[in-house]
Design a protein around this motif. Structure first.
Motif, PDB file in Angstrom:
ATOM      1  N   PRO A  34       0.340  -1.601  -0.155  1.00  0.00           N
ATOM      2  CA  PRO A  34       0.352   0.069  -0.160  1.00  0.00           C
ATOM      3  C   PRO A  34       0.709   1.648  -0.248  1.00  0.00           C
ATOM      4  CG  PRO A  34       0.530  -1.172   2.661  1.00  0.00           C
ATOM      5  CD  PRO A  34       1.002  -1.916   1.689  1.00  0.00           C
ATOM      6  N   PRO A  35       0.647   2.349  -0.235  1.00  0.00           N
ATOM      7  CA  PRO A  35       1.007   3.589  -0.920  1.00  0.00           C
ATOM      8  C   PRO A  35       1.466   3.996   0.955  1.00  0.00           C
ATOM      9  CG  PRO A  35      -1.178   4.239  -1.470  1.00  0.00           C
ATOM     10  CD  PRO A  35      -1.088   2.116  -1.281  1.00  0.00           C
ATOM     11  N   ARG A  36       2.521   4.566   0.722  1.00  0.00           N
ATOM     12  CA  ARG A  36       3.519   4.858   2.255  1.00  0.00           C
ATOM     13  C   ARG A  36       4.510   3.654   2.891  1.00  0.00           C
ATOM     14  NH1 ARG A  36       4.223   9.799   0.701  1.00  0.00           N
ATOM     15  NH2 ARG A  36       2.913  10.128  -0.784  1.00  0.00           N
ATOM     16  N   ALA A  57       8.136   4.777  -6.335  1.00  0.00           N
ATOM     17  CA  ALA A  57       8.533   4.071  -5.500  1.00  0.00           C
ATOM     18  C   ALA A  57       9.193   5.270  -5.436  1.00  0.00           C
ATOM     19  CB  ALA A  57       9.001   2.555  -5.101  1.00  0.00           C
ATOM     20  N   CYS A  58      10.201   5.541  -3.483  1.00  0.00           N
ATOM     21  CA  CYS A  58      11.293   6.647  -4.043  1.00  0.00           C
ATOM     22  C   CYS A  58      12.305   5.579  -2.542  1.00  0.00           C
ATOM     23  CB  CYS A  58      10.448   7.806  -3.425  1.00  0.00           C
ATOM     24  SG  CYS A  58      10.273   8.544  -1.822  1.00  0.00           S
ATOM     25  N   ARG A  59      13.396   6.338  -3.113  1.00  0.00           N
ATOM     26  CA  ARG A  59      14.729   5.788  -1.782  1.00  0.00           C
ATOM     27  C   ARG A  59      14.951   7.383  -1.381  1.00  0.00           C
ATOM     28  NH1 ARG A  59      17.553   1.928  -3.886  1.00  0.00           N
ATOM     29  NH2 ARG A  59      17.741   2.303  -5.997  1.00  0.00           N
ATOM     30  N   TYR A  60      15.425   7.382   0.184  1.00  0.00           N
ATOM     31  CA  TYR A  60      15.437   8.536   1.428  1.00  0.00           C
ATOM     32  C   TYR A  60      15.889   8.297   1.839  1.00  0.00           C
ATOM     33  CZ  TYR A  60      11.747   6.302   4.227  1.00  0.00           C
ATOM     34  OH  TYR A  60      11.198   5.467   5.122  1.00  0.00           O
ATOM     35  N   LYS A  61      16.660   9.265   2.249  1.00  0.00           N
ATOM     36  CA  LYS A  61      17.188   9.462   3.617  1.00  0.00           C
ATOM     37  C   LYS A  61      17.099  10.272   4.360  1.00  0.00           C
ATOM     38  CE  LYS A  61      21.531   8.271   3.696  1.00  0.00           C
ATOM     39  NZ  LYS A  61      23.778   7.525   3.326  1.00  0.00           N
ATOM     40  N   SER A  62      17.111   9.911   5.404  1.00  0.00           N
ATOM     41  CA  SER A  62      16.522  11.328   6.532  1.00  0.00           C
ATOM     42  C   SER A  62      17.811  11.357   7.293  1.00  0.00           C
ATOM     43  CB  SER A  62      15.592  10.811   7.441  1.00  0.00           C
ATOM     44  OG  SER A  62      14.286   9.416   7.048  1.00  0.00           O
ATOM     45  N   LEU A  63      17.505  12.642   8.493  1.00  0.00           N
ATOM     46  CA  LEU A  63      18.309  13.644   8.618  1.00  0.00           C
ATOM     47  C   LEU A  63      18.212  13.290  10.403  1.00  0.00           C
ATOM     48  CD1 LEU A  63      20.222  16.338   6.925  1.00  0.00           C
ATOM     49  CD2 LEU A  63      20.727  13.940   7.164  1.00  0.00           C
ATOM     50  N   ILE A  86      24.674  -7.093  -2.068  1.00  0.00           N
ATOM     51  CA  ILE A  86      26.147  -7.266  -1.674  1.00  0.00           C
ATOM     52  C   ILE A  86      26.384  -6.748   0.275  1.00  0.00           C
ATOM     53  CG2 ILE A  86      29.116  -6.353  -2.314  1.00  0.00           C
ATOM     54  CD1 ILE A  86      28.440  -7.812  -5.424  1.00  0.00           C
ATOM     55  N   LEU A  87      26.002  -5.051  -0.615  1.00  0.00           N
ATOM     56  CA  LEU A  87      26.821  -4.662   1.342  1.00  0.00           C
ATOM     57  C   LEU A  87      25.972  -5.134   1.814  1.00  0.00           C
ATOM     58  CD1 LEU A  87      28.053  -2.315  -0.861  1.00  0.00           C
ATOM     59  CD2 LEU A  87      27.249  -0.879  -0.432  1.00  0.00           C
ATOM     60  N   LYS A  88      26.259  -4.889   2.848  1.00  0.00           N
ATOM     61  CA  LYS A  88      26.401  -4.827   4.680  1.00  0.00           C
ATOM     62  C   LYS A  88      24.757  -4.644   5.061  1.00  0.00           C
ATOM     63  CE  LYS A  88      29.533  -8.033   5.628  1.00  0.00           C
ATOM     64  NZ  LYS A  88      29.857  -8.570   4.178  1.00  0.00           N
ATOM     65  N   GLN A  89      24.393  -3.866   4.694  1.00  0.00           N
ATOM     66  CA  GLN A  89      23.391  -3.126   5.791  1.00  0.00           C
ATOM     67  C   GLN A  89      22.394  -1.729   4.294  1.00  0.00           C
ATOM     68  OE1 GLN A  89      23.483  -0.226   8.343  1.00  0.00           O
ATOM     69  NE2 GLN A  89      25.870   0.351   8.397  1.00  0.00           N
ATOM     70  N   MET A  90      21.145  -1.986   4.465  1.00  0.00           N
ATOM     71  CA  MET A  90      20.725  -1.192   3.632  1.00  0.00           C
ATOM     72  C   MET A  90      20.814   0.598   4.411  1.00  0.00           C
ATOM     73  SD  MET A  90      18.202  -1.237   1.655  1.00  0.00           S
ATOM     74  CE  MET A  90      16.718  -0.821   0.867  1.00  0.00           C
ATOM     75  N   ASP A  91      21.419   1.542   3.857  1.00  0.00           N
ATOM     76  CA  ASP A  91      21.992   3.178   4.471  1.00  0.00           C
ATOM     77  C   ASP A  91      20.838   3.915   4.009  1.00  0.00           C
ATOM     78  OD1 ASP A  91      22.207   3.541   1.582  1.00  0.00           O
ATOM     79  OD2 ASP A  91      24.614   4.036   2.007  1.00  0.00           O
ATOM     80  N   HIS A  92      19.402   3.244   3.627  1.00  0.00           N
ATOM     81  CA  HIS A  92      18.431   4.304   3.271  1.00  0.00           C
ATOM     82  C   HIS A  92      16.924   3.403   3.250  1.00  0.00           C
ATOM     83  CE1 HIS A  92      19.920   2.807  -0.572  1.00  0.00           C
ATOM     84  NE2 HIS A  92      18.485   2.904  -0.454  1.00  0.00           N
ATOM     85  N   GLY A  93      16.271   4.547   3.457  1.00  0.00           N
ATOM     86  CA  GLY A  93      15.051   3.461   3.312  1.00  0.00           C
ATOM     87  C   GLY A  93      14.118   4.006   1.744  1.00  0.00           C
ATOM     88  N   ILE A  94      13.418   3.010   2.026  1.00  0.00           N
ATOM     89  CA  ILE A  94      11.998   2.851   0.611  1.00  0.00           C
ATOM     90  C   ILE A  94      10.855   2.936   0.308  1.00  0.00           C
ATOM     91  CG2 ILE A  94      11.510   1.422  -1.503  1.00  0.00           C
ATOM     92  CD1 ILE A  94      14.622   0.680  -1.699  1.00  0.00           C
ATOM     93  N   ALA A  95       9.955   4.407   0.159  1.00  0.00           N
ATOM     94  CA  ALA A  95       9.063   4.152   0.416  1.00  0.00           C
ATOM     95  C   ALA A  95       8.137   3.918  -0.909  1.00  0.00           C
ATOM     96  CB  ALA A  95       8.380   5.068   1.085  1.00  0.00           C
ATOM     97  N   ALA A  96       6.489   3.472  -0.298  1.00  0.00           N
ATOM     98  CA  ALA A  96       5.998   2.752  -1.898  1.00  0.00           C
ATOM     99  C   ALA A  96       5.342   4.516  -1.717  1.00  0.00           C
ATOM    100  CB  ALA A  96       4.635   2.728  -1.598  1.00  0.00           C
ATOM    101  N   ILE A  97       5.127   5.188  -3.547  1.00  0.00           N
ATOM    102  CA  ILE A  97       4.833   6.537  -3.913  1.00  0.00           C
ATOM    103  C   ILE A  97       2.964   6.431  -3.829  1.00  0.00           C
ATOM    104  CG2 ILE A  97       4.171   8.008  -4.941  1.00  0.00           C
ATOM    105  CD1 ILE A  97       7.123   8.905  -5.077  1.00  0.00           C
ATOM    106  N   THR A  98       2.677   5.326  -4.737  1.00  0.00           N
ATOM    107  CA  THR A  98       1.083   4.799  -5.222  1.00  0.00           C
ATOM    108  C   THR A  98       1.298   3.246  -4.729  1.00  0.00           C
ATOM    109  OG1 THR A  98       2.479   3.121  -7.427  1.00  0.00           O
ATOM    110  CG2 THR A  98       1.719   5.995  -6.863  1.00  0.00           C
ATOM    111  N   ARG A  99       0.056   2.606  -4.759  1.00  0.00           N
ATOM    112  CA  ARG A  99      -0.580   1.126  -4.257  1.00  0.00           C
ATOM    113  C   ARG A  99       1.152   1.006  -5.449  1.00  0.00           C
ATOM    114  NH1 ARG A  99      -3.812  -3.157  -5.940  1.00  0.00           N
ATOM    115  NH2 ARG A  99      -4.447  -1.822  -6.776  1.00  0.00           N
TER     116      ARG A  99
END
Lengths: 236, 236
Positions: A34-36, A57-63, A86-99
């Motif tokens: 679902p969105p968001r 969707a979008c890739r984002y980083k928060s401060l 390949i990398l160990k950990q996710m350094d950012h988030g991903i969020a759905a913009i639409t369904r």
DNA sequence: CGTCTGGTTGATACGACTCAAATTTGGTGG
DNA sequence: CCACCAAATTTGAGTCGTATCAACCAGACG
């Protein structure tokens, strides 16, 4: 209807029907988000590679103080996290913009795919490099362009990317992000994005309402944005 | 003295003495490039992969009206153009900041290296993904942070990257870029960078003169920059 | 029908830019 | 070693683009 991922990869290197079948099989089973919401848990070390089958969707980083920057838009055919593969950990988030409809690909299947389809492997590698080029262009966008140039640039880029996966034609496409989303992608406030869009409309460059974008004067919009498409490497 | 590229790769995946020898051989012959010149011709389709052996360079993109954005700093051990190895054309320029010593690696040698040294191949792949993460963080930097936060962030990042290749210690390092360079990397004017640096000095956070940077209070500088080192993926 | 999200408008504040000039630094040649 | 020049840094005054704050409005939805 051919698959968005296949179309995307085909834009750079010829993908055979055989290759296309391989892709289609992996992305046949799709999950709905679902969105968001986040199709991939933040910080988690995912075991799957995620492909956007449908939706934005979008890739984002928060401060730490809450500021939030969208660093990329993910369109149908885009991979969410080849990186974390390949990398160990996710350094950012991903969020759905639409369904969203998302296909989860197991690492083993991914390995098999690239092993059996060298063209796909190469196309994926290209994809990665092009994403890097896009990210560099965003750096330029935020660092050098004014508000209206920035928005114009963003709109043109998204239109062209949608077109390569068959989701835009006649200078027109669905355009789900809110002015808030545009703001946090362009490093502006939503209020200023609003006024900037009005300016672009007033100048007869675009139409944008009810989640639909129409570019009325591509030439002038690209000029305003100083848009040079070479960074998208759209030629074959 | 072990080679910067080896140190860089070693920071992520163990590189054996055998691997290191392979790298050392390819980078033994280095060419000198004077400051402000381009080690790689813009627009050209290079036949070689270039490695910075010594000195600083930058990756930049220019807009038709002359505005110019530095999108990355290239430090010893960095590869200039792994990308063009696969993509058709260079979509940006590279310029030397200091006198540079550069090793040109022929595609065949590159292929042989990765074929005979799988650890190196993997490390190079990681390198690519990390560069992407850095570029995303720059996007955040330009989109969300204020002038002083931006400069602070840039200084910390460069210090940490230099440290992983053995070119910084005791919170201190050589720092060749001019205020003009910093300005076009941070999306600010040189005048404003100047005042911002003065502010950082006044607050006892840094010392910066005669091309040498000393970070006097790392903790507070990182706090100001809201610096989260995870995007550099420095752990092994 | 009330609530919520997204879009719009207006008034005001401020961070960063512009322009212009002075000063310092570093490199070069006599 | 000094004189000179160009590049880099610094300072000041004034302006402008974008942010901030605060309402208000429209449509979607439960």
């Amino acid at each position: 209807m051919t698959h968005a991922l296949a179309q995307r990869l085909d834009a750079f290197a010829r993908i055979s029907p055989y290759d296309e079948t391989g892709i289609a099989q992996l992305t046949r089973v799709a999950r709905v988000v679902p969105p968001r919401r986040a199709p991939v848990g933040e910080g988690e070390r995912p075991n799957f590679v995620h492909v956007i089958v449908d939706g934005w969707a979008c890739r984002y980083k928060s401060l730490p103080d809450g500021r939030r920057q969208i660093v990329a838009f993910l369109l149908p055919g885009d991979l969410c996290d080849l990186n974390v593969y390949i990398l160990k950990q996710m350094d950012h988030g991903i969020a759905a913009i639409t369904r969203l409809s998302v296909a989860d690909i197991a690492p083993d299947d991914m390995d098999a795919l690239t092993a059996n389809h060298p063209r796909i492997a190469q196309a994926l590698w290209r994809e990665t490099l092009i994403n890097q080029a896009v990210q560099r262009e965003w750096t330029v966008n935020l660092g050098q362009r004014t508000a209206s140039e920035r928005i114009a640039h963003l709109l043109v880029e998204l239109y062209l990317r949608l077109r390569t996966v068959g989701l835009a034609r006649n200078e027109s496409c669905d355009f789900p992000p809110t002015q808030n989303d545009l703001a946090s992608a362009a490093g502006l406030t939503a209020v200023h994005v609003n006024r900037t869009l009005q300016e672009l409309r007033r100048d007869g460059l675009i139409e944008l309402e009810r989640r639909r974008l129409t570019i009325l004067d591509m030439r002038r919009l690209m000029d305003l944005a100083m848009f040079n498409p070479n960074y998208l490497h759209l030629h074959r």
